[in-house]
Design an enzyme around this catalytic site. Structure first.
Site, mmCIF file in Angstrom:
data_model
loop_
_atom_site.group_PDB
_atom_site.id
_atom_site.type_symbol
_atom_site.label_atom_id
_atom_site.label_comp_id
_atom_site.label_asym_id
_atom_site.label_seq_id
_atom_site.Cartn_x
_atom_site.Cartn_y
_atom_site.Cartn_z
ATOM 1 N N HIS A 1 0.854 -1.178 0.000
ATOM 2 C CA HIS A 1 0.000 0.000 0.000
ATOM 3 C C HIS A 1 0.895 1.235 0.000
ATOM 4 O O HIS A 1 1.200 1.782 1.058
ATOM 5 C CB HIS A 1 -0.913 0.001 1.227
ATOM 6 C CG HIS A 1 -1.951 1.080 1.176
ATOM 7 N ND1 HIS A 1 -3.184 0.952 1.770
ATOM 8 C CD2 HIS A 1 -1.954 2.316 0.605
ATOM 9 C CE1 HIS A 1 -3.884 2.060 1.581
ATOM 10 N NE2 HIS A 1 -3.161 2.892 0.879
ATOM 11 N N GLU B 1 -2.473 -1.586 -3.328
ATOM 12 C CA GLU B 1 -3.600 -0.873 -2.747
ATOM 13 C C GLU B 1 -3.311 0.619 -2.684
ATOM 14 O O GLU B 1 -2.149 1.017 -2.503
ATOM 15 C CB GLU B 1 -3.839 -1.357 -1.306
ATOM 16 C CG GLU B 1 -4.135 -2.823 -1.206
ATOM 17 C CD GLU B 1 -4.324 -3.255 0.239
ATOM 18 O OE1 GLU B 1 -3.759 -2.633 1.131
ATOM 19 O OE2 GLU B 1 -5.054 -4.232 0.453
ATOM 20 N N HIS C 1 -7.577 -6.467 6.875
ATOM 21 C CA HIS C 1 -7.308 -5.481 7.932
ATOM 22 C C HIS C 1 -7.488 -6.105 9.314
ATOM 23 O O HIS C 1 -8.573 -6.516 9.688
ATOM 24 C CB HIS C 1 -8.143 -4.196 7.819
ATOM 25 C CG HIS C 1 -7.433 -3.037 8.456
ATOM 26 N ND1 HIS C 1 -6.608 -2.177 7.769
ATOM 27 C CD2 HIS C 1 -7.387 -2.632 9.742
ATOM 28 C CE1 HIS C 1 -6.096 -1.271 8.600
ATOM 29 N NE2 HIS C 1 -6.549 -1.531 9.796
HETATM 30 C C1 LIG Z 1 -6.434 -1.496 2.999
HETATM 31 C C2 LIG Z 1 -6.030 -2.064 4.302
HETATM 32 O O1 LIG Z 1 -6.822 -2.317 5.165
HETATM 33 C C3 LIG Z 1 -4.622 -2.280 4.548
HETATM 34 O O2 LIG Z 1 -4.076 -2.998 3.542
HETATM 35 C C4 LIG Z 1 -3.858 -1.012 4.574
HETATM 36 O O3 LIG Z 1 -2.953 -1.026 3.547
HETATM 37 C C5 LIG Z 1 -3.093 -0.904 5.842
HETATM 38 O O4 LIG Z 1 -2.325 0.245 5.687
HETATM 39 P P1 LIG Z 1 -1.131 0.504 6.723
HETATM 40 O O5 LIG Z 1 -0.225 -0.701 6.640
HETATM 41 O O6 LIG Z 1 -0.523 1.775 6.219
HETATM 42 O O7 LIG Z 1 -1.782 0.597 8.072
HETATM 43 N N1 LIG Z 2 -5.962 -5.080 2.781
HETATM 44 C C1 LIG Z 2 -5.527 -5.461 4.101
HETATM 45 C C2 LIG Z 2 -4.043 -5.618 4.094
HETATM 46 O O1 LIG Z 2 -3.420 -5.653 3.049
HETATM 47 C C3 LIG Z 2 -3.283 -5.755 5.357
HETATM 48 O O2 LIG Z 2 -3.974 -5.238 6.449
HETATM 49 P P1 LIG Z 2 -3.307 -5.516 7.891
HETATM 50 O O3 LIG Z 2 -3.238 -7.021 8.054
HETATM 51 O O4 LIG Z 2 -1.946 -4.896 7.887
HETATM 52 O O5 LIG Z 2 -4.247 -4.877 8.863
#
Ligand SMILES: CC(=O)[C@@H](O)[C@H](O)COP(=O)(O)O
Ligand SMILES: NCC(=O)COP(=O)(O)O
Length: 249
Positions: A44, A76, A200
């Site tokens: 992301h 993402e 998440h």
């Molecule tokens: C979209 C989602 O829920 C996660 O993949 C997000 O990328 C978490 O971002 P951070 O790792 O910056 O918290």
């Molecule tokens: N889209 C969720 C992700 O890629 C990772 O979320 P998290 O496990 O770091 O909360």
């Protein structure tokens, strides 16, 4: 068919960025995750590059292309012009669009699909024309009308935001209520022909119940909880534990 596991490397990059040094290696940990059986890698790249840097993406793309051509890259982010150009340069198999403000601490809500329809439609069309699978970040209790609006954008999937479910780790009754919301939204999305991803704050502890409630879950992307476990058990063993949790459904 168990949900596929995509390992999010954001937390590895956050640790790497503490010093002007190349370790822990984002591609190094990604390679171990793929060798252990993960279906893909997720990043992301946020506008401030707090963890994943834009320069990380070509190396992750090359890792998959050169050594794991049957796996996937999922990128993402908020569909700014800069983000769209970044994914067009790096050609991930899947693009997951989130409604995040640049200042957000983390992703904590899905799209308001009705309000964002005029914005998302052309963006999804642009990505689909380039051959990407498109997933849209979705609230756990999304309405039928909202899911119809998501489908009307031309997106392939929704990704269920599982943060509230993850936050209920010490409250079984709340966890059950959150699971009910997620299952209802997943079933409504599937009935509309949308694929269903989730992510998440998923963990080895909460993933089996989710996989059982949503047996048609296509993919989970997991980073924070998985990386925390990897610090204790190692990345390879941790990926295998999460794969077992996906299969527990
Ligand atoms: C979209 C989602 O829920 C996660 O993949 C997000 O990328 C978490 O971002 P951070 O790792 O910056 O918290
Ligand atoms: N889209 C969720 C992700 O890629 C990772 O979320 P998290 O496990 O770091 O909360």
């Amino acid at each position: 068919m168990p949900a596929k596991l995509s390992v999010n490397l954001n937390a590895v990059a956050m640790l790497r960025n503490r010093r002007d040094l190349p370790w822990p290696s984002v591609t190094g940990l990604g390679r171990i995750a793929l060798q252990a059986g993960a279906h893909g890698l997720t990043v992301h790249p946020r506008p401030d590059e707090r963890h994943i840097r834009f320069s990380d993406l070509p190396a992750i793309r090359a890792l998959i292309d050169d050594s794991f051509p049957d796996r996937e890259f999922n990128v993402e982010g908020y569909p700014s012009e800069a983000f769209l150009r970044l994914v067009e340069e790096n050609q991930p198999e899947q693009v997951t669009l989130v409604p995040d403000d640049p200042a957000q601490a983390t992703s904590d809500h899905g799209w308001d699909f009705a309000a964002a329809a005029a914005f998302l439609g052309p963006v999804v069309k642009r990505l689909k024309r380039k051959g990407f699978r498109v997933s849209l970040f979705c609230n756990p209790d999304e309405s039928e009308a909202g899911l119809r609006a998501a489908r009307e954008t031309g997106a392939d999937r929704v990704e269920l935001y599982t943060g509230p479910y993850g936050a209920s780790h010490d409250d079984p009754e709340r966890a059950e209520r959150e699971l009910d919301k997620l299952a209802r939204t997943a079933e409504a999305a599937a009935a509309l022909g949308l694929g269903v991803n989730a992510g998440h704050d998923l963990t080895v502890a909460n993933l089996p119940a989710l996989a059982r409630r949503i047996p048609f879950l296509a993919e989970v992307s997991i980073g924070h909880g998985l990386t925390a476990d990897a610090l204790e058990h190692g990345m390879a063993a941790t990926v295998r534990r999460f794969l077992d949790a996906c299969a527990a459904g």
